[in-house]
Design an enzyme around this catalytic site. Structure first.
Site, PDB file in Angstrom:
ATOM      1  N   SER A  65       0.792  -1.230   0.000  1.00  0.00           N
ATOM      2  CA  SER A  65       0.000   0.000   0.000  1.00  0.00           C
ATOM      3  C   SER A  65       0.824   1.281   0.000  1.00  0.00           C
ATOM      4  CB  SER A  65      -0.949   0.024   1.201  1.00  0.00           C
ATOM      5  OG  SER A  65      -0.246   0.223   2.404  1.00  0.00           O
TER       6      SER A  65
ATOM      7  N   LYS B  22       0.409   4.876   6.785  1.00  0.00           N
ATOM      8  CA  LYS B  22      -0.120   5.633   5.649  1.00  0.00           C
ATOM      9  C   LYS B  22       0.506   7.029   5.672  1.00  0.00           C
ATOM     10  CE  LYS B  22      -3.223   2.410   4.632  1.00  0.00           C
ATOM     11  NZ  LYS B  22      -3.006   1.489   3.489  1.00  0.00           N
TER      12      LYS B  22
END
Length: 268
Positions: A42, A103
């Site tokens: 990701s 993230k």
């Protein structure tokens, strides 16, 4: 020959040493740095599966999430600081707060965010994005290509994955690279989000492989808006990386599997 009192003294000294060592490790991991390994794609291209990082605990303050196993010894959050858009952060993922995710911070409290045709807008202004050279990496046991279409070979005849890559620059000037592999994928077009007070809007750099704040929070999947209280720390430096080919019973493979060029990369 040692007498029994000497043996007891040495045993006591050793036990005291172990207690001190345990306290040192707990303090180090809770308040200074802790390790984190990358389990998914990701955050490509910045992070790959098999990367190991140190996460700085001090930048955003401390809460129970700073402690091993979320031990609730800290009430609320102390010495709290908000992250800066562009920071790469580790946090406890909603809804349960049990799992560690990583993230990039895109927006903070009050920001209005929308993604249209894969392009991010913040408070009505589209984030600057330009196409740059494709991102490539060697095919390895922990880093296969998403699809056969993306696999090719380099000049040395090695199998590689090749993906479209872009440079994004946030309004505050922070710049980073992102992948946007598939047009029209889930998350390329979203509703308008208003970030609630005390929350963050987070996205993965690999836009087509990240279940992030564009999607409602679901255990083990997407994260929705993330409370700043869930912050664990800020990514600091890469300390090791492996391509997944190492075998524990073959120590020499621990070295051949290392991605030496990825070690020592900072996030500043």
């Amino acid at each position: 020959m040692k007498d029994k009192s000497t043996e007891r003294s040495e045993t006591a000294d050793f036990m005291i040493f172990l207690v001190k060592l345990a306290l040192f490790v707990i303090i180090l991991r809770s308040f200074i740095v802790s390790p984190f390994n990358i389990p998914s794609e990701s955050m490509q291209p910045r992070l790959m599966v098999g990367d190991y990082l140190l996460v700085a605990k001090w930048p955003y303050g401390y809460s129970k999430y700073s402690m091993p196993f979320n031990v609730p010894v800290i009430p609320g959050r102390i010495l709290a600081n908000a992250p800066t858009p562009g920071d790469v952060v580790v946090f406890k993922a909603p809804p349960s707060g049990n799992d560690d995710y990583i993230k990039r911070v895109i927006g903070l409290s009050g920001d209005i965010i929308q993604v249209t045709n894969g392009k991010v807008s913040i408070n009505g202004t589209e984030v600057t994005r330009k196409k740059i050279d494709d991102y490539t990496h060697l095919v390895s046991p922990n880093s296969a290509c998403y699809e056969e279409f993306f696999e090719t070979t380099n000049d040395n005849g090695e199998r590689i994955c090749r993906y479209p890559q872009y440079q994004e620059t946030l309004p505050n000037g922070r710049s980073y690279k992102v992948l946007d592999v598939t047009e029209g994928s889930a998350g390329d077009d979203t509703q308008t989000f208003v970030v609630p007070e005390g929350h963050m809007f987070l996205m993965g750099d690999n836009r087509d492989r990240s279940a992030d704040s564009r999607f409602p929070a679901s255990e083990g999947q997407a994260i929705g808006m993330v409370p700043q209280e869930n912050l664990v720390g800020r990514a600091l430096v890469s300390v090791f990386s492996t391509d997944g080919s190492a075998e524990w019973i073959k120590p020499w493979t621990w070295f051949s599997a290392a991605r030496w060029d990825r070690i020592g990369e900072s996030f500043e």
